[in-house]
Design a protein around this motif. Structure first.
Motif, PDB file in Angstrom:
ATOM      1  N   MET A 175     -33.159  14.700  22.057  1.00 58.10           N
ATOM      2  CA  MET A 175     -34.609  13.559  22.029  1.00 58.10           C
ATOM      3  C   MET A 175     -35.263  13.927  21.505  1.00 58.10           C
ATOM      4  O   MET A 175     -35.774  14.644  22.661  1.00 58.10           O
ATOM      5  N   THR A 176     -36.834  13.918  20.287  1.00 57.49           N
ATOM      6  CA  THR A 176     -37.533  14.099  20.428  1.00 57.49           C
ATOM      7  C   THR A 176     -38.683  13.413  21.967  1.00 57.49           C
ATOM      8  O   THR A 176     -38.256  11.737  21.747  1.00 57.49           O
ATOM      9  N   PHE A 177     -39.312  14.114  22.120  1.00 58.71           N
ATOM     10  CA  PHE A 177     -40.125  13.352  22.993  1.00 58.71           C
ATOM     11  C   PHE A 177     -41.335  13.860  23.157  1.00 58.71           C
ATOM     12  O   PHE A 177     -41.940  14.794  23.688  1.00 58.71           O
ATOM     13  N   GLU A 178     -42.286  13.721  22.278  1.00 60.75           N
ATOM     14  CA  GLU A 178     -43.676  14.583  21.944  1.00 60.75           C
ATOM     15  C   GLU A 178     -45.194  14.241  21.797  1.00 60.75           C
ATOM     16  O   GLU A 178     -44.693  12.773  21.744  1.00 60.75           O
ATOM     17  N   LEU A 179     -46.064  14.577  21.900  1.00 63.71           N
ATOM     18  CA  LEU A 179     -47.512  13.913  21.851  1.00 63.71           C
ATOM     19  C   LEU A 179     -48.323  14.773  21.308  1.00 63.71           C
ATOM     20  O   LEU A 179     -48.333  15.510  21.116  1.00 63.71           O
ATOM     21  N   THR A 180     -48.814  13.661  20.330  1.00 60.71           N
ATOM     22  CA  THR A 180     -50.006  14.336  18.995  1.00 60.71           C
ATOM     23  C   THR A 180     -51.326  13.990  19.622  1.00 60.71           C
ATOM     24  O   THR A 180     -51.482  12.468  19.781  1.00 60.71           O
ATOM     25  N   ILE A 181     -52.137  14.257  19.481  1.00 57.16           N
ATOM     26  CA  ILE A 181     -53.749  13.950  19.599  1.00 57.16           C
ATOM     27  C   ILE A 181     -54.060  13.821  18.713  1.00 57.16           C
ATOM     28  O   ILE A 181     -54.400  14.760  17.626  1.00 57.16           O
ATOM     29  N   LEU A 182     -54.930  12.334  18.128  1.00 50.34           N
ATOM     30  CA  LEU A 182     -55.298  11.833  17.084  1.00 50.34           C
ATOM     31  C   LEU A 182     -56.993  12.042  17.469  1.00 50.34           C
ATOM     32  O   LEU A 182     -58.354  12.502  16.644  1.00 50.34           O
ATOM     33  N   GLY A 183     -57.547  12.185  18.780  1.00 46.67           N
ATOM     34  CA  GLY A 183     -58.719  12.257  18.718  1.00 46.67           C
ATOM     35  C   GLY A 183     -59.355  11.853  20.100  1.00 46.67           C
ATOM     36  O   GLY A 183     -57.771  11.387  21.165  1.00 46.67           O
ATOM     37  N   SER A 184     -59.948  13.467  20.491  1.00 46.19           N
ATOM     38  CA  SER A 184     -60.122  13.164  22.135  1.00 46.19           C
ATOM     39  C   SER A 184     -61.028  13.398  23.009  1.00 46.19           C
ATOM     40  O   SER A 184     -61.555  13.749  23.908  1.00 46.19           O
ATOM     41  N   ASN A 185     -62.472  12.548  21.229  1.00 49.56           N
ATOM     42  CA  ASN A 185     -63.730  12.573  22.598  1.00 49.56           C
ATOM     43  C   ASN A 185     -64.333  11.407  23.684  1.00 49.56           C
ATOM     44  O   ASN A 185     -63.367  10.387  23.644  1.00 49.56           O
ATOM     45  N   SER A 186     -65.204  10.830  23.769  1.00 54.01           N
ATOM     46  CA  SER A 186     -65.525  10.039  24.910  1.00 54.01           C
ATOM     47  C   SER A 186     -66.274   8.902  23.489  1.00 54.01           C
ATOM     48  O   SER A 186     -65.632   9.024  22.406  1.00 54.01           O
ATOM     49  N   ALA A 187     -67.389   8.440  24.023  1.00 55.97           N
ATOM     50  CA  ALA A 187     -67.905   7.343  23.618  1.00 55.97           C
ATOM     51  C   ALA A 187     -68.337   7.495  22.385  1.00 55.97           C
ATOM     52  O   ALA A 187     -68.641   6.949  21.523  1.00 55.97           O
ATOM     53  N   THR A 188     -68.630   8.829  21.626  1.00 58.13           N
ATOM     54  CA  THR A 188     -69.247   8.899  20.243  1.00 58.13           C
ATOM     55  C   THR A 188     -68.849   9.746  20.114  1.00 58.13           C
ATOM     56  O   THR A 188     -67.968  11.380  20.285  1.00 58.13           O
ATOM     57  N   PRO A 189     -68.236  10.904  18.484  1.00 55.63           N
ATOM     58  CA  PRO A 189     -67.643  11.570  17.944  1.00 55.63           C
ATOM     59  C   PRO A 189     -68.949  12.677  17.820  1.00 55.63           C
ATOM     60  O   PRO A 189     -70.003  12.357  17.833  1.00 55.63           O
ATOM     61  N   ALA A 190     -67.832  13.400  17.658  1.00 58.92           N
ATOM     62  CA  ALA A 190     -68.868  14.922  17.859  1.00 58.92           C
ATOM     63  C   ALA A 190     -68.253  15.909  17.383  1.00 58.92           C
ATOM     64  O   ALA A 190     -66.977  16.139  18.304  1.00 58.92           O
ATOM     65  N   TYR A 191     -68.608  16.753  17.032  1.00 53.52           N
ATOM     66  CA  TYR A 191     -69.060  18.571  16.710  1.00 53.52           C
ATOM     67  C   TYR A 191     -66.773  18.379  16.471  1.00 53.52           C
ATOM     68  O   TYR A 191     -66.515  19.230  16.556  1.00 53.52           O
ATOM     69  N   GLY A 192     -67.016  17.201  15.079  1.00 52.53           N
ATOM     70  CA  GLY A 192     -65.016  16.723  14.241  1.00 52.53           C
ATOM     71  C   GLY A 192     -64.568  16.567  15.619  1.00 52.53           C
ATOM     72  O   GLY A 192     -63.658  16.470  15.082  1.00 52.53           O
ATOM     73  N   ARG A 193     -64.370  16.385  16.654  1.00 50.35           N
ATOM     74  CA  ARG A 193     -64.210  15.314  17.906  1.00 50.35           C
ATOM     75  C   ARG A 193     -64.223  13.826  17.668  1.00 50.35           C
ATOM     76  O   ARG A 193     -64.838  13.580  17.700  1.00 50.35           O
ATOM     77  N   ASN A 194     -62.900  13.388  17.541  1.00 50.09           N
ATOM     78  CA  ASN A 194     -62.752  11.965  16.972  1.00 50.09           C
ATOM     79  C   ASN A 194     -63.170  11.459  19.085  1.00 50.09           C
ATOM     80  O   ASN A 194     -62.464  11.958  19.980  1.00 50.09           O
ATOM     81  N   GLN A 195     -62.905   9.857  18.674  1.00 53.01           N
ATOM     82  CA  GLN A 195     -62.783   8.401  19.775  1.00 53.01           C
ATOM     83  C   GLN A 195     -61.099   8.624  20.196  1.00 53.01           C
ATOM     84  O   GLN A 195     -60.195   8.469  19.201  1.00 53.01           O
ATOM     85  N   THR A 196     -60.818   8.656  21.352  1.00 51.25           N
ATOM     86  CA  THR A 196     -59.036   8.293  21.596  1.00 51.25           C
ATOM     87  C   THR A 196     -58.335   7.459  20.691  1.00 51.25           C
ATOM     88  O   THR A 196     -58.456   6.331  20.953  1.00 51.25           O
ATOM     89  N   SER A 197     -57.396   8.177  21.065  1.00 46.66           N
ATOM     90  CA  SER A 197     -55.971   7.325  20.150  1.00 46.66           C
ATOM     91  C   SER A 197     -55.324   8.852  20.104  1.00 46.66           C
ATOM     92  O   SER A 197     -55.584  10.036  20.691  1.00 46.66           O
ATOM     93  N   GLN A 198     -54.555   8.640  21.262  1.00 45.74           N
ATOM     94  CA  GLN A 198     -52.983   9.231  20.315  1.00 45.74           C
ATOM     95  C   GLN A 198     -51.329   8.582  20.121  1.00 45.74           C
ATOM     96  O   GLN A 198     -51.370   7.603  20.332  1.00 45.74           O
ATOM     97  N   VAL A 199     -50.980   9.571  19.482  1.00 46.38           N
ATOM     98  CA  VAL A 199     -49.489   9.066  19.136  1.00 46.38           C
ATOM     99  C   VAL A 199     -48.303   9.762  19.921  1.00 46.38           C
ATOM    100  O   VAL A 199     -48.177  10.852  19.731  1.00 46.38           O
TER     101      VAL A 199
END
Length: 304
Positions: free
Chosen positions: A1-25
């Motif tokens: 059974m599939t059990f995996e995590l994809t990161i969509l956003g990894s930064n904190s309060a503001t986006p920076a250096y191509g990193r977005n704000q928190t989200s994951q699937v």
């Protein structure tokens, strides 16, 4: 059974250096669970070819904007592209008022059922159970009410030992019981033991999401023994006082927590915009917990 995590956003309060704000699937048996929904989440879903129509559940940890301000746009877009299937949302009780306000003043009547479940921020509780997973929320220690989420895979069935089954002519009607760990008695009274005709089922897997929090220790029992732990690590430890002032955690603290709760693997994220280079953060974690990794956007992590 599939059990995996994809990161969509990894930064904190503001986006920076191509990193977005928190989200994951989280993908569990091809059902998608969206965890937090910072600004830019829709763009990230498109970028990484993840169809929003496959999202069945959304979990929002708290009402700081970098964790939920992408939600209204996502809900609206699902409406505009013709979604019909219901969407189940878990979040702070006040979130429903925010959503209702937007829908009212935009004169939007969603084409699909939106099921809202208020998560109580001061006690641990089971908030979802289905055939694949059990989900618990648990209180974190942030400046406003904030919850973490733990996803525990349902026990999987044992695998049939085909060679043994054929060698002993086990009746077909027994196979379902044997897979469930139940011994079977045939019509002629012969007993077929599950332990003799199956291989042990794989160990269950688990994932814990720890959003913004102080390392107060209050939530450690809730994440004990987790297969994959995502924990915020906003600052390096030389800014420990700043982390405490803002109710956040340092990378070193995240590593210590992972070691303490016997996690198998650690992902750190929610990085401060002050850091362009993130390698010192994971190095700090690994000084106490070697199996530590950066939550990198677009990367999918298998949970073992």
């Amino acid at each position: 059974m599939t059990f995996e995590l994809t990161i969509l956003g990894s930064n904190s309060a503001t986006p920076a250096y191509g990193r977005n704000q928190t989200s994951q699937v989280l993908n569990i048996n091809e059902k998608l669970y969206l965890i937090d929904c910072g600004e830019g989440t829709q763009h990230q879903l498109l970028k990484y070819n993840i169809k929003s129509s496959r999202i069945k559940y959304i979990f929002i940890s708290h009402l700081h904007g970098d964790h939920y301000l992408g939600l209204i746009g996502l809900i609206s877009s699902m409406h505009l592209i013709g979604r019909k299937e219901e969407l189940t949302l878990f979040g702070p009780p006040e979130l429903k008022e925010i959503i209702d306000l937007h829908l009212r003043y935009s004169d939007t009547k969603l084409r699909y059922p939106l099921i809202f479940n208020a998560v109580q921020p001061f006690e641990e509780q089971v908030i979802l159970e289905n055939e694949d997973v059990s989900v618990r929320s648990f209180p974190l220690d942030h400046r406003i009410p904030c919850t973490g989420f733990r996803f525990d895979e349902r026990p999987r069935l044992a695998k049939i030992n085909i060679q043994a089954v054929k060698a002993h002519a086990v009746p077909t009607e027994c196979l379902s019981l044997l897979k469930q760990g139940i011994d079977c008695v045939s019509d002629d009274g012969k007993v077929y033991k599950s332990s003799e005709f199956t291989y042990p089922p794989p160990s269950t897997r688990s994932y814990a999401f720890c959003s913004d929090t102080l390392d107060s220790g209050k939530y450690h029992d809730s994440i004990k023994g987790v297969s994959l732990l995502y924990h915020e690590a906003t600052f390096l430890n030389d800014l420990l006082l700043r982390a405490a002032e803002t109710y956040h955690t340092t990378a070193l603290q995240a590593g210590i927590i992972a070691e303490k709760v016997l996690a198998k693997k650690l992902l750190i994220g929610h990085f401060s915009a002050r850091y362009r280079n993130l390698e010192p953060m994971v190095d700090e974690c690994r000084s106490v917990f070697q199996n530590s990794f950066l939550a990198l956007e677009g990367t999918t992590y298998s949970i073992d």
